[in-house]
Structure formats: structure tokens, C-alpha cells
Design an enzyme around this catalytic site. Structure first.
Site, PDB file in Angstrom:
ATOM      1  N   GLU A  47       0.858  -1.206   0.000  1.00 31.99           N
ATOM      2  CA  GLU A  47       0.000   0.000   0.000  1.00 31.99           C
ATOM      3  C   GLU A  47       0.893   1.254   0.000  1.00 31.99           C
ATOM      4  O   GLU A  47       1.921   1.277   0.681  1.00 31.99           O
ATOM      5  CB  GLU A  47      -0.837  -0.031   1.292  1.00 31.99           C
ATOM      6  N   LYS A 128      -9.585   1.659  -1.902  1.00 32.19           N
ATOM      7  CA  LYS A 128      -9.743   1.102  -0.555  1.00 32.19           C
ATOM      8  C   LYS A 128     -11.158   1.357  -0.021  1.00 32.19           C
ATOM      9  O   LYS A 128     -11.668   2.486  -0.127  1.00 32.19           O
ATOM     10  CB  LYS A 128      -8.702   1.733   0.368  1.00 32.19           C
ATOM     11  N   CYS A 173      -4.886  -2.982   3.053  1.00 28.53           N
ATOM     12  CA  CYS A 173      -4.601  -2.798   4.483  1.00 28.53           C
ATOM     13  C   CYS A 173      -5.804  -3.111   5.385  1.00 28.53           C
ATOM     14  O   CYS A 173      -6.140  -4.256   5.594  1.00 28.53           O
ATOM     15  CB  CYS A 173      -4.056  -1.395   4.729  1.00 28.53           C
TER      16      CYS A 173
END
Lengths: 315, 315
Positions: A47, A128, A173
């Protein structure tokens, strides 16, 4: 029959604020060269792989952070990575911050991963979904986790794409801590999930979790793999970056939930595993045959409510 | 402040076909006496705790299995357990097969757990949601897993009840493999989930999973605990029953996902842990603050579809 995808989790050590994108791409190219030696089909970078993890700092004027965002991909700094990967016939997945202006002229800021096929085709750019941390400066913390200041959550959710001879999904993440992420992809037939992360070892809201960062990292990806019969490739930016120690432990998980390979350092390191996508069927065709065994008719709370609702009428 | 519930996972060893309910209740009373010595508030017995795990046999006429089902709870055989628990001021959770006739005169067969408070009040009877195994005789298997022949799936889903000073939920065996089970309870503020199970070590549809039974058992309950910030109490009927070796490893998990206590044998054994329900807030009030961080607006597949749907229009 077997459908082998040889994947390399390209863990990166710290990237300092002063490091140029060119310097980072040089490190990425070194890992890509190792991947070629290991006959990798696909290399996964972490990321926000092109810069330091800048949400650790508050800036009164968010526009002062513009230099941490890309506005196009590829761009001048990353073109050598795209070129060399294509030359080698290796695909890759790259995490970065994206700043764009939408049709209404509004600036939008996203935390994204782009997936590129072996022939250089850009398969998809994933935004995300679960943005952790906080929205406002909290100066009492030793460092900030201002992702909710710097990024919008994806309005699109999780996709799965035909690539590398299989069904490939992405998450970033904090997405990996939510079983909903894996299941949304599982319900689209995912066979391999690519996930970059930056995970500070210190969690200010509850420091009792600090000693468990590695355990939780393994736990969520292992269970997500098993419960959806999919490979999961977790790739860290690890080590101590700008004074903040972060979890490394990049790991490739099998559809059994087992660890296939794991980083042994906290720095730049390529972790390789040969993944036979047909292994997924051992789970998706038996215990986790969703069509046979799931019970969505009694899962209504999962989508009908976001937070906890306590029915006080119950005993 | 702390809200301690001292819980005993009352693992049972094998119950043979010829064993009477009275003999089993005598074993349960022995574990209950140990629980009193350990100052337990709550004792959890396994799934189908009053009989052998009868879905391992096919019977052409299902009515010949009637003697494996209870038709009332408590009943003559279990009354001594209810009486002694109430005398000791210990609550309990008991798994059994329930056969009842509904308002339309239809016979219904359920795999249930009943939760009883310290004062003897029956809090709730939970019906198993996810029914694993198969519907028809498969004589090539070394033993059958005919739960889908012997039991209907619950039409009610997962509930959470105010009991033992906290929010208590229940699930049974295969329910624990599905993240949806924990999340449905998490969204009702669960603080402790009680789960009995019978898990043969051999899984006929994919024997490669046999060596992983213990790993998977821990994995799913540990991740379900962590991702919902709840205690999970998993209680086995273990050991070799009627020739079928089954997993023991009864385990009590913390909201951190950590193992608090685990069985050391495969037979009758009480596993005790003091559970401070306020520990849950360390997770539900931070990382898993659902109202702040969940994204149900992009989870639509979770309830809109049961099985995998592949959108061939996507790349």
C-alpha cells in the site's frame, strides 16, 4: 490439471519523506529482477508504495499534501517499472495515493492499487473500502493515523477480475480485517486476493493490541483465505519509517489458511510461492460450497445496519 | 469496572449408542460439581450432548431415529441436571436434538442448544443455522454425515440475549465456520458466544483437510472472536465415538482472539476461564467500532446472493 501462478510478495522497507519516487522505483526494479529469477508471473507491492506513509502527519491545508498523490498512472517516475515488467512478462500490483478531479470539478483523493497484466494491460484500479483511523488532528498521539482526512472510502466496493488465468481480487490494508471484504470477493469466485498494507505496531486507541499486531495480521488473512477458499497475498511496508515501527511479516496464504511463505526481514524482500489456483476448489467445492450451505435469508443484519442495534424487547 | 463471567467448557468424551441419557447426565453432573469448585457462573456442554452423534448412520425410515430426539426440555432424564444446576446457582447451555410437532401437525426436527440462567430460567433455545453434510445415504463413505437428513435449518437465524450480566449468543458446530454467524451476533452487541460441536477428524469430501481439523477449529473461532470483539466458548464431544475419531480441543477465546484455556484431553474435561466482558469494548469501541467503520452500502452481495455469481461482462 493445475493452474500455477507464481507470485512474489515484494515487501518494502521504510520510505522516508525525503526519498524520491525514482529512488523507490529503483528498489522496486531490484525486486522485480529477483522475481524474474524466480519465474514469477505476478509481483505485489505494498500500500502507498511510492511514498512514505504520510497520513501520520496532519497538515492544516490538505493541498499541501498534493505531492504525495499521483495524478496519472503510469507517470514519469513509474514508467520504468511498467516498461521493465512488460519486457520481463511479469504482471504487478502497485499501491499508491491517487488525486483526481471528477466530472463536477471536485478534487477526489483515493488510496488505490492498480493491477497490471503480464502484457502491460491495466486490468483494474481498486479503491480502498475501509478507511481506518481518524478525521481530525489528535495531537496527543505519538503519531497520527489520518487516513479519514486524506482519503475517501470507495463507493464501488470489491471487484474480482479475470487475470493471470484465474479470478483475482484486491483489498488494501484495513480491508483485510473485515470478513465482509473476503466474502464480497468470494461471492464473485475469487481465487487470489492481493493486499498491500502499512501497519504501525503501536495502536494509540488501545495499546494492549500492540503486542498482537503480527498475530492479528496472520489471523485475519488466514481465516479469510480458508473461509473463502482463496489464496491471499499480504504485502507490507515494514520496518521503522520516520520513527514509526511498522509490521513487516508479508505472507502468502493458501486456500487452506496455511502460510505458504513469509518474509524473514523487515526490509526490501521478495517472498515467493507457487500457487495452484485449482487448490481453491478443495474448499469452494466442499465445505464452503456457498450455494449449498450459505443462509443469506437469515443474514439480514449484515446489510440492513452498519452498527450495533440492541433490541431491548428481547429478554 | 469489570464484569467477570467464569465459564466452564464441559467437554465430553465419546457417547456410545448403547449409553443411556441417565448415564450421560451422571457424567454431566460430575463436570457440574467441578464447575462449582471452580466458582463457575456458566457451564457449556457440547452439541447433541445427550446421545451419540447419530447422523453418522442412515436409517431408511427417519422415524426409527425418534429415540435420539428430545420432545421436551427438561425431561425425566435431564431433570436432575436442571435441579442440581439451580441448587448450585450455575447456569448452563445444553445441546440436543429436538423433535416437535408444529401447529400444522407437521413433525419438525432441530439441532438445538438451550441456555439456562443461574436461577433455572430458560433464556432461549437456539436452532442450528448452517446444516453441513449431505441429505442422502452415501454408502461409499466410511461413515455418514447426514445432518441434512436429520435436521432442518433454523428459520430464525442468530439471536443475542441479556443473561449472565452480559450479551450472550449461541451457535452450533458448523455455524462457527461462517463469519456471517459471528457478525449477525456482533451486530446485536454480543459479548460471549457459546458453541458446542462434534467434528470428525476425517472429512470424506476432501481428506486433505483431515490433518487441519484442529487448525481450522482454532482459526475460525479465534478470528470470529477478534473481528467481533467477543468471547467464544467452543465445546467438543471428542475422542473416538462408535469408531469415529473426533476433534476435542475445547477452547475459550478472548475478544483479542487469543486462547484463554484449552482442553488437554479428548475425554470428559472441564476447561475454565474467567471472562471479563468489559474486555470486549477494547475492540468494539476501537478498531471494530462497526458504526464508524463498516461499509454495508458496498456489501450487497452478502445478502443478495447465496452462491458465487460471476459477472462475465467484467474483464
Amino acid at each position: 490439471m493445475s493452474r500455477i501462478v507464481t507470485v512474489g510478495a515484494a515487501q518494502l522497507g521504510p520510505i522516508n519523506r525525503s526519498d524520491s519516487r525514482e529512488a523507490v522505483v529503483t528498489r522496486m526494479l531490484a525486486l522485480l529482477a529477483q522475481a524474474a529469477e524466480s519465474a514469477c508471473d505476478l509481483v505485489v507491492y505494498p500500500e502507498l508504495a511510492l511514498t512514505t506513509f504520510f497520513p501520520r502527519w496532519f497538515l492544516n491545508d490538505i493541498n499541501e499534501a498534493d505531492h504525495f498523490y499521483e495524478t496519472a498512472m503510469p507517470n514519469e517516475a513509474t514508467q520504468p517499472l511498467f516498461d521493465e515488467a512488460r519486457r520481463l512478462g511479469i504482471g504487478f500490483c502497485l499501491g499508491y495515493a491517487l488525486r483526481e478531479t471528477d466530472a463536477a470539478g471536485q478534487v477526489r483523493r483515493w488510496n488505490v492499487q492498480t493491477l497490471v497484466e503480464r502484457d502491460g494491460t491495466q486490468v483494474a484500479t481498486f479503491k480502498k473500502v475501509h478507511i481506518p483511523g481518524h478525521e481530525s488532528n489528535e495531537p496527543d498521539r505519538p503519531f497520527q493515523h489520518l487516513e479519514r482526512y486524506y482519503f475517501e472510502p470507495s463507493p464501488d466496493g470489491f471487484g474480482v477480475w479475470n487475470a493471470f488465468g484465474g479470478r483475482i481480487g484486491m483489498m488494501i490494508c484495513n480491508d483485510r480485517r473485515w470478513p465482509e471484504s473476503y466474502r464480497e470477493m468470494g461471492l464473485q469466485g475469487v481465487e487470489m486476493i492481493l493486499c498491500g498494507y502499512n501497519t504501525p505496531l503501536h495502536y494509540a486507541p488501545d495499546p494492549s493490541q500492540d503486542r498482537l499486531q503480527g498475530f492479528h495480521n496472520t489471523l485475519v488473512m488466514s481465516s479469510g483465505a480458508y473461509q473463502n477458499g482463496t489464496f491471499v497475498v499480504g504485502v507490507a511496508k515494514g520496518g521503522t519509517e520516520e520513527g514509526v515501527p511498522s509490521l513487516a511479516e508479508s505472507t502468502i496464504f493458501a486456500p487452506s489458511g496455511e502460510v505458504l511463505a513469509r518474509a524473514k526481514t523487515t526490509g526490501d524482500e521478495l517472498v515467493v510461492a507457487q500457487c495452484d489456483l485449482d487448490w481453491c476448489r478443495s474448499y469452494t467445492g466442499t465445505l464452503f460450497d456457498f450455494d449449498r450451505y450459505r443462509r443469506p435469508e437469515v443474514y439480514s443484519r449484515l446489510t440492513a445496519q452498519r452498527g450495533v442495534v440492541i433490541d431491548e424487547a428481547s429478554p
